[in-house]
Each structure stands twice: as structure tokens, then as C-alpha cells.
Design a protein around this motif. Structure first.
Motif, PDB file in Angstrom:
ATOM      1  N   LEU A 242       3.534  -0.443 -18.442  1.00  9.76           N
ATOM      2  CA  LEU A 242       2.418   0.045 -17.617  1.00  9.76           C
ATOM      3  C   LEU A 242       1.079  -0.509 -18.099  1.00  9.76           C
ATOM      4  CD1 LEU A 242       3.204   3.755 -16.676  1.00  9.76           C
ATOM      5  CD2 LEU A 242       2.760   1.861 -15.134  1.00  9.76           C
ATOM      6  N   HIS A 243       0.921  -0.633 -19.421  1.00  8.80           N
ATOM      7  CA  HIS A 243      -0.307  -1.271 -19.935  1.00  8.80           C
ATOM      8  C   HIS A 243      -0.421  -2.679 -19.345  1.00  8.80           C
ATOM      9  CE1 HIS A 243      -0.501   1.911 -22.988  1.00  8.80           C
ATOM     10  NE2 HIS A 243      -1.730   1.516 -23.216  1.00  8.80           N
ATOM     11  N   ASP A 244       0.689  -3.422 -19.381  1.00 12.27           N
ATOM     12  CA  ASP A 244       0.662  -4.801 -18.875  1.00 12.27           C
ATOM     13  C   ASP A 244       0.333  -4.825 -17.387  1.00 12.27           C
ATOM     14  OD1 ASP A 244       1.276  -5.615 -21.395  1.00 12.27           O
ATOM     15  OD2 ASP A 244       3.423  -5.868 -20.996  1.00 12.27           O
ATOM     16  N   ALA A 245       0.927  -3.858 -16.636  1.00 10.66           N
ATOM     17  CA  ALA A 245       0.686  -3.832 -15.194  1.00 10.66           C
ATOM     18  C   ALA A 245      -0.790  -3.546 -14.906  1.00 10.66           C
ATOM     19  CB  ALA A 245       1.568  -2.763 -14.538  1.00 10.66           C
ATOM     20  N   PHE A 246      -1.372  -2.583 -15.625  1.00  5.57           N
ATOM     21  CA  PHE A 246      -2.778  -2.255 -15.370  1.00  5.57           C
ATOM     22  C   PHE A 246      -3.717  -3.340 -15.893  1.00  5.57           C
ATOM     23  CE2 PHE A 246      -1.183   2.023 -14.456  1.00  5.57           C
ATOM     24  CZ  PHE A 246      -1.818   2.205 -13.228  1.00  5.57           C
ATOM     25  N   LEU A 247      -3.310  -4.024 -16.926  1.00  2.00           N
ATOM     26  CA  LEU A 247      -4.123  -5.152 -17.401  1.00  2.00           C
ATOM     27  C   LEU A 247      -4.179  -6.209 -16.293  1.00  2.00           C
ATOM     28  CD1 LEU A 247      -5.649  -6.751 -19.551  1.00  2.00           C
ATOM     29  CD2 LEU A 247      -3.459  -7.462 -20.493  1.00  2.00           C
ATOM     30  N   ASP A 248      -3.015  -6.454 -15.697  1.00  2.00           N
ATOM     31  CA  ASP A 248      -2.937  -7.442 -14.626  1.00  2.00           C
ATOM     32  C   ASP A 248      -3.841  -7.039 -13.452  1.00  2.00           C
ATOM     33  OD1 ASP A 248      -1.847  -9.639 -13.179  1.00  2.00           O
ATOM     34  OD2 ASP A 248      -0.657  -8.174 -12.042  1.00  2.00           O
ATOM     35  N   VAL A 249      -3.781  -5.742 -13.058  1.00  2.00           N
ATOM     36  CA  VAL A 249      -4.583  -5.279 -11.920  1.00  2.00           C
ATOM     37  C   VAL A 249      -6.073  -5.299 -12.287  1.00  2.00           C
ATOM     38  CG1 VAL A 249      -4.965  -3.378 -10.308  1.00  2.00           C
ATOM     39  CG2 VAL A 249      -2.664  -3.865 -11.096  1.00  2.00           C
ATOM     40  N   GLU A 250      -6.380  -4.898 -13.529  1.00  2.00           N
ATOM     41  CA  GLU A 250      -7.795  -4.882 -13.968  1.00  2.00           C
ATOM     42  C   GLU A 250      -8.417  -6.272 -13.846  1.00  2.00           C
ATOM     43  OE1 GLU A 250     -10.109  -2.278 -15.695  1.00  2.00           O
ATOM     44  OE2 GLU A 250     -11.182  -3.877 -14.694  1.00  2.00           O
ATOM     45  N   GLN A 251      -7.606  -7.286 -14.111  1.00  2.00           N
ATOM     46  CA  GLN A 251      -8.149  -8.636 -14.069  1.00  2.00           C
ATOM     47  C   GLN A 251      -8.474  -9.054 -12.636  1.00  2.00           C
ATOM     48  OE1 GLN A 251      -5.063 -10.113 -16.640  1.00  2.00           O
ATOM     49  NE2 GLN A 251      -6.529 -10.603 -18.246  1.00  2.00           N
ATOM     50  N   ARG A 252      -8.003  -8.234 -11.652  1.00  2.00           N
ATOM     51  CA  ARG A 252      -8.265  -8.602 -10.256  1.00  2.00           C
ATOM     52  C   ARG A 252      -9.173  -7.616  -9.527  1.00  2.00           C
ATOM     53  NH1 ARG A 252      -3.088  -8.973  -7.640  1.00  2.00           N
ATOM     54  NH2 ARG A 252      -1.967  -8.180  -9.448  1.00  2.00           N
ATOM     55  N   TYR A 253      -9.227  -6.357  -9.973  1.00  2.00           N
ATOM     56  CA  TYR A 253     -10.081  -5.341  -9.328  1.00  2.00           C
ATOM     57  C   TYR A 253     -10.907  -4.647 -10.402  1.00  2.00           C
ATOM     58  CZ  TYR A 253      -6.471  -6.054  -5.817  1.00  2.00           C
ATOM     59  OH  TYR A 253      -5.598  -6.619  -4.944  1.00  2.00           O
TER      60      TYR A 253
END
Ligand SMILES: C[S@@+](CC[C@H](N)C(=O)[O-])C[C@H]1O[C@@H](n2cnc3c(N)ncnc32)[C@H](O)[C@@H]1O
Length: 269
Positions: A242-253
Motif C-alpha cells: 500500500l505504501h508503494d501504491a500511494f507513492l505511485d499515486v502521489e507522484q501523479r496527484y
């Protein structure tokens, strides 16, 4: 105060040159590095205050094609680790140069120094930055003194970047956690998060122009609220899918109001 320095000394001994020496949240560290690489001027003389073992310093320097980099930290163990890494980086660079790589090595050095009393002349750097450093100083007065030092060694027209943790977004996050029936998150026991209003009023009173980049909102909402709600388990550690998933989303939004980590860029007049 001495116990805070000892804490960092023991982390320096324990973690050596590892990326986790300053914090286990290496996802957030990746966001910090990406943000700083975007804010710092290119081909400039840089000072990284509170550089720990230099993990972020080494990552950022080539991204901004730094002309020269100095890293300082008051922990001798952290500086020893940074110097060990520098020797290794130089060895690898020499191998590459002899293999035909034409990119010159970036001049770098690491010194033991306290951000409250920087051992440099006035105006010697084009940009001065620090990441999660001021939060280690026990009072707002000492935090102000450290910012004054960073401004002093930066040349007029240069840039000072404070990449720090802030109190108000943590309070908002805790309000959301309360509504969801979750226990509040606390600052590390000796940390003193900066207060957004207090910092901005002080900078304005000094006539300095600055901008704020809240680069970590969605990552915090994901890893410090939704993760616990979804899994129904208390938060432990800083690494998970989940950390990785939110890191990925943070980099876009971005969800700016929850951005505990923020970058404040001061234009040095
Ligand atoms: C949270 S770590 C951040 C490290 C690094 N900036 C990074 O990006 O990962 C804080 C570092 O600040 C250093 N530090 C704390 N107070 C300091 C002071 N007064 N002067 C110099 N360094 C300090 C600590 O030794 C530690 O290495």
C-alpha cells in the motif's frame, strides 16, 4: 539537546550508508529527493544541512548537475558514513571515466557542523537546503536561528529550501483519524514540527518572498489513514504494497491540505 545528537550518532552507527539512516519511510524520502531536484537550481554550488549519511545528497547532485556540493551534519558517525560512500562513489566514477564516460565527477565533501552555527563565510552558496533538520531543534527560536544561518551563507539571489514536517497537516490528519475512530499519530518524542502560520508570518515580516510545495498529501492520507482503515490493523513500519501504491499515486496527484512534509522555498534577496 545532547541526547538528540546521541540518537543520530547511534542511527549513524547502526545504518551506515543505508538509505534508511535518516528514516525508514524510504517512499517519502524518494518524494523529498524528487521535489528537491525540481526546486534546486542547476549547475549551482549547494549546501545540504543535516545531510545525515548523504543518501539524498548523492541522489540529488547528479539530477541538478551540481557544480559543487557540501554536506554537513553534527553527527560524526553520519559524516563518517557519508565519507565512506564518497570514496566508493569516486572509485565507481573512475572506473566509468576509464571506460569512456565523459560526465565529470561532481566535487563533493562532507563536514561535521551544526546548523545553528555554520562554519562558512557569508553568501558562499547558490542554494542551501535541509530536509527534516529544523524539527530536531527544541525551540522555535533555535529553528529561526538555523534559518538565519542558512540565509546568511546563501548568496543574494540564491535559494534556501526548508523541507520539513508541519504541525497543521498532522492535526488535520489526526482530526480525520478521530472521525474514523483511530488513535492520533504523534510527532517523534523530540521532534518539533514547524507551524505553517508562524513560519510564513515570520518570513513575511522579514520581507522575504517564498513559496510552499505540499508534496506529500496523498501519500500521508494513504499511508497514515486509509491503509489502517482498509486493513483494520494498526500501522506498523513504513514498507508495504500500500505504501508503494500511494507513492505511485502521489507522484501523479496531490492532496495538499494533508501534506505533513512540505518544501518552503525562500528567494534570498
Ligand atoms: C531526519 S535526519 C534527515 C537527514 C537528511 N537530511 C535526509 O534527507 O535524509 C536529520 C539529520 O539532521 C541532523 N541534525 C540534527 N540537528 C542538527 C544540527 N543542529 N546541526 C546539524 N545537523 C543536525 C541529524 O544528525 C540527522 O542526521
Amino acid at each position: 539537546m545532547e541526547f538528540i545528537r546521541r540518537f543520530w550518532e547511534s542511527r549513524g552507527s547502526e545504518h551506515g550508508t543505508a538509505p534508511s539512516a535518516s528514516w525508514e519511510d524510504t517512499g517519502c524520502i524518494a518524494l523529498e529527493i524528487e521535489t528537491l531536484a525540481d526546486i534546486l537550481p542547476h549547475r549551482a554550488r549547494l549546501l545540504d544541512v543535516g545531510c545525515a549519511n548523504g543518501h539524498a545528497t548523492f541522489e540529488i547532485a547528479p539530477k541538478v548537475e551540481a557544480a559543487e556540493v557540501v554536506g554537513v551534519d553534527y553527527s560524526e558517525k553520519m559524516i563518517e558514513a557519508a565519507r565512506r560512500r564518497l570514496i566508493e562513489e569516486r572509485r565507481v566514477k573512475e572506473e566509468r571515466l576509464s571506460g569512456g564516460d565523459e560526465t565529470p565527477a561532481i566535487p563533493m565533501r562532507f563536514e561535521v557542523a551544526d546548523v545553528r552555527n555554520l562554519p562558512f563565510d557569508d553568501h558562499v552558496f547558490d542554494a542551501v537546503y535541509g530536509t527534516r533538520v529544523l524539527i530536531n531543534l527544541p525551540t522555535w527560536e533555535e529553528q529561526q536561528g538555523a534559518i538565519e544561518q542558512m540565509l546568511r551563507v546563501c548568496r543574494p539571489g540564491g535559494r534556501v529550501v526548508l523541507m520539513e514536517a508541519f504541525y497543521e497537516p498532522l492535526a488535520r490528519l489526526n482530526a480525520a483519524r478521530l472521525v474514523a475512530g483511530l488513535a492520533p499519530l504523534a510527532e517523534h518524542d523530540f521532534n518539533r514540527y514547524l507551524k505553517e502560520d508562524r513560519l510564513s508570518s515570520w518570513l513575511k515580516a522579514k520581507g522575504l518572498s517564498f513559496s510552499v510545495r505540499p508534496f506529500s498529501g496523498l501519500y500521508y492520507v494513504g499511508t497514515r489513514l486509509l491503509r489502517e482503515l482498509v486493513s483494520g490493523e494498526p500501522i506498523e513500519g513504513y514498507r508495504s504494497p500500500l505504501h508503494d501504491a500511494f507513492l505511485d499515486v502521489e507522484q501523479r496527484y496531490d492532496v495538499a491540505p494533508f501534506s505533513v512534509q512540505q518544501a518552503v522555498t525562500i528567494e534570498r534577496s
